[in-house]
Scaffold this motif. Structure first.
Motif: not given
Length: 300
Positions: A231-232, A234, A238-239, A241-243, A245, A273-274, A291
């Motif tokens: 998890h991250t 915000d 988003l992309d 953050n998903i990478s 996480s 991500g978030y 995080r």
């Protein structure tokens, strides 16, 4: 349940036996800001009439913080064993208070606090203690931002005194585990002692107590599988953050396989991500809590 003994060896001068303190799972030192020659205004009373009474001190100043997985523990429950150890080592408590009695907001911002994210103080939920043994002084500041608790210690050794022995923090396993009980009860648990460099996916060297316990859990439950979910906060797209996480979850999975001998087929790694915050991202403290990496039980 399994609990962890946090050995805070306050070897504050002289051959005093170290005291063992029981703390929640995942206790770890966050920061150490030690200055060989500095000053510190030690609070010795509550903030009142626009004034905070202090004792001015100089010398070697140590500013050390910890984060603990506090669960339902109150600030008093976190402070009490630390106070007992300080008293046992010959310190006299000069002043002790809880948030409102300290002076609330005014006290919090009149006294010295290590900056976030290394220390967090909830205005309505903190406790403070100052103590002295001759010219040696120290203070403790305790607060919570569930599921974490925060501990700050500032210790001053006067100019001309011998440097005190280092303060040592060590985690040891005693009997069975709060972390695993939470995993069984809730189906997921935060691996609160992990740390990564900011913006990176490389897992710190460790060792990490949570990973040791998860590996033992899997060994004791051979039919169980887990998902490691990153998890991250915000900050950013988003992309991206998903990478990040996903990369962090994969780093934890790789550590479990390589260092703890867990079969690869029993662990999945995902990042979202978030999309599942624990709390608001409006503050630095909230972003830090969001995080994280969680272990999630999977139904076979």
């Amino acid at each position: 349940m399994i609990r962890f003994a946090l050995l805070i060896l306050l070897l504050l001068a002289g051959p005093i036996a170290a005291q063992e303190m029981t703390m929640p799972t995942g206790s770890r030192q966050i920061s150490d800001r030690t200055s060989p020659l500095d000053s510190y205004d030690l609070p010795i009373g509550p903030f009142a009439n626009d004034t905070l009474p202090v004792r001015q001190t100089e010398g070697r100043v140590e500013r050390i913080t910890w984060r603990v997985q506090s669960g339902s523990s109150t600030t008093l429950q976190l402070l009490a064993p630390l106070r007992d150890q300080i008293v046992a080592q010959g310190y006299d408590v000069l002043f002790e208070c809880e948030a409102d009695a300290c002076g609330g907001f005014d006290f919090r911002f009149a006294t010295e606090v290590v900056p976030t994210p290394d220390m967090y103080v909830a205005i309505q939920d903190y406790r403070f203690l100052s103590a002295a043994r001759g010219d040696d002084v120290l203070s403790l500041l305790i607060s919570r931002n569930p599921p974490s608790g925060y501990i700050q210690m500032i210790r001053v050794t006067p100019v001309g005194s011998e440097d005190p022995p280092p303060l040592v923090v060590e985690e040891v396993v005693s009997t069975p585990v709060d972390l695993l009980a939470a995993l069984d009860q809730n189906g997921h648990v935060i691996l609160d002692d992990l740390h990564f460099r900011t913006g990176e996916i490389t897992l710190g060297e460790g060792p990490f107590t949570s990973l040791v316990q998860i590996a033992r859990y899997l060994a004791d439950n051979p039919d169980t599988r887990l998902a490691l979910v990153g998890h991250t906060d915000d900050t950013g797209a988003l992309d991206a953050n998903i990478s990040v996480s996903t990369g962090r979850a994969q780093a934890v999975r790789a550590r479990m396989i390589e260092a703890h001998g867990v079969a690869a087929g029993r662990l999945e790694a995902r990042g979202i991500g978030y999309l599942a915050p624990l709390t608001s991202n409006e503050t630095p403290e909230g972003r830090e809590l969001n995080r994280r990496v969680e272990a999630v039980l999977l139904v076979n």
